[in-house]
Scaffold this motif. Structure first.
Motif, PDB file in Angstrom:
ATOM      1  N   UNK A 169       0.825  -1.213   0.000  1.00  0.00           N
ATOM      2  CA  UNK A 169       0.000   0.000   0.000  1.00  0.00           C
ATOM      3  C   UNK A 169       0.859   1.263   0.000  1.00  0.00           C
ATOM      4  N   UNK A 170       2.140   1.119   0.324  1.00  0.00           N
ATOM      5  CA  UNK A 170       3.081   2.220   0.150  1.00  0.00           C
ATOM      6  C   UNK A 170       2.897   3.405   1.067  1.00  0.00           C
ATOM      7  N   UNK A 171       2.278   3.204   2.210  1.00  0.00           N
ATOM      8  CA  UNK A 171       2.052   4.311   3.148  1.00  0.00           C
ATOM      9  C   UNK A 171       3.161   4.296   4.189  1.00  0.00           C
ATOM     10  N   UNK A 172       4.282   4.896   3.849  1.00  0.00           N
ATOM     11  CA  UNK A 172       5.470   4.844   4.690  1.00  0.00           C
ATOM     12  C   UNK A 172       5.294   5.565   6.018  1.00  0.00           C
ATOM     13  N   UNK A 173       4.392   6.535   6.062  1.00  0.00           N
ATOM     14  CA  UNK A 173       4.186   7.274   7.306  1.00  0.00           C
ATOM     15  C   UNK A 173       3.751   6.362   8.445  1.00  0.00           C
ATOM     16  N   UNK A 174       3.035   5.292   8.116  1.00  0.00           N
ATOM     17  CA  UNK A 174       2.562   4.373   9.153  1.00  0.00           C
ATOM     18  C   UNK A 174       3.728   3.716   9.880  1.00  0.00           C
TER      19      UNK A 174
END
Length: 279
Positions: free
Chosen positions: A73-78
């Motif tokens: 999903x590529x949501x690195x902030x998580x």
């Protein structure tokens, strides 16, 4: 057994940080706030049929960086959220004649069912704590008290998968309606984030909550699309790679504000919409 896992969680009464309460549901009833009367009613109904029911409240766990879907999903902030960033409101454990059921229950709020489903995916994904028992867990919220009570009543009359399908069908009509609701909630969190965070002396909890919400919604629309066999066959003729590519696009469409921008939202130095939406 599920009970063996649950009993390893240490609550605050034992100076633990796994959860707020872990024990018999009957004991927890005395701790419920007066404004949560709807939970009192539901839990009393559960206890009438299952006197030995247990509950784990506010279970905290970390985002698993090694899971493939979390990377896709590529949501690195998580991954910047250290420690136990995700919180599951209630895990209610029932047993009957040697069989087990675990109910993942969220509170009476808009989109709480969406978060319940995503929390379920997190807790049952590969290498996660309940991976082995994913077919014994049912997700619920308390927006429809009659439905919740009915599902608890049928806890051992039908397989957990059948109960889950019943709840799913009552909560959303299609994948597209689920995605639309997820988009709406993510946008609402985004639009209110700066106003909520800016006046806080300690911004950390609200920032973690916002990023966690976007992560759960992104994961939800990705995984829910991937597990839909009807979509796989009707739209992609069994081509999983094409389904996965679209699932990732669905996840990327969930709006959010970059972690770094959330921390910079002080005074009048607010980021522009163009800077804030994605990274």
């Amino acid at each position: 057994m599920i009970l063996d896992i649950l009993t390893t969680f240490n609550d605050v009464r034992k100076n633990g940080d796994d959860c707020l309460f872990n024990g018999y549901l009957e004991d927890y009833l005395h701790l419920l706030d007066s404004h949560e009367e709807y939970l009192q009613v539901l839990f009393q109904q559960v206890l009438q049929k299952y006197p030995n029911a247990r509950v784990c409240v506010g279970f905290r766990f970390a985002i698993n960086k090694d899971v493939v879907s979390n990377q896709i999903i590529g949501y690195k902030d998580a991954f910047k959220l250290e420690g136990k960033a995700l919180i599951c409101p209630f895990l209610i454990y029932l047993t009957k004649d040697g069989s087990e059921r675990l109910f993942l229950l969220t509170r009476n709020k808009r989109a709480s069912y969406l978060f319940a489903k995503s929390l379920y995916f997190c807790l049952t994904e590969p290498t996660s704590i309940f991976e082995t028992y994913k077919n014994d867990i049912v997700t619920l919220d308390t927006l429809d008290m009659n439905l919740a009570a009915e599902v608890f009543e049928e806890a051992f009359d039908k397989p957990a998968g059948i109960l889950q399908k019943k709840v799913d069908q009552a909560k959303y009509t299609s994948y597209e309606s689920l995605k639309a609701d997820a988009m709406s909630i993510a946008t609402m969190v985004k639009d209110s984030a700066f106003d909520l965070i800016r006046p806080l002396d300690d911004k950390t909890p609200m920032i973690r909550e916002s990023v966690g919400a976007w992560f759960l919604l992104k994961k939800l629309v990705y995984v829910q699309y991937m597990v839909n066999k009807a979509i796989l066959q009707s739209r992609y003729q069994g081509d999983v790679k094409k389904q996965r590519a679209q699932a990732r696009e669905n996840s990327k469409a969930i709006p959010f504000i970059a972690y770094s921008e959330l921390w910079r939202c002080a005074g009048d130095n607010l980021p522009t919409d163009k800077e804030a939406i994605t990274e």
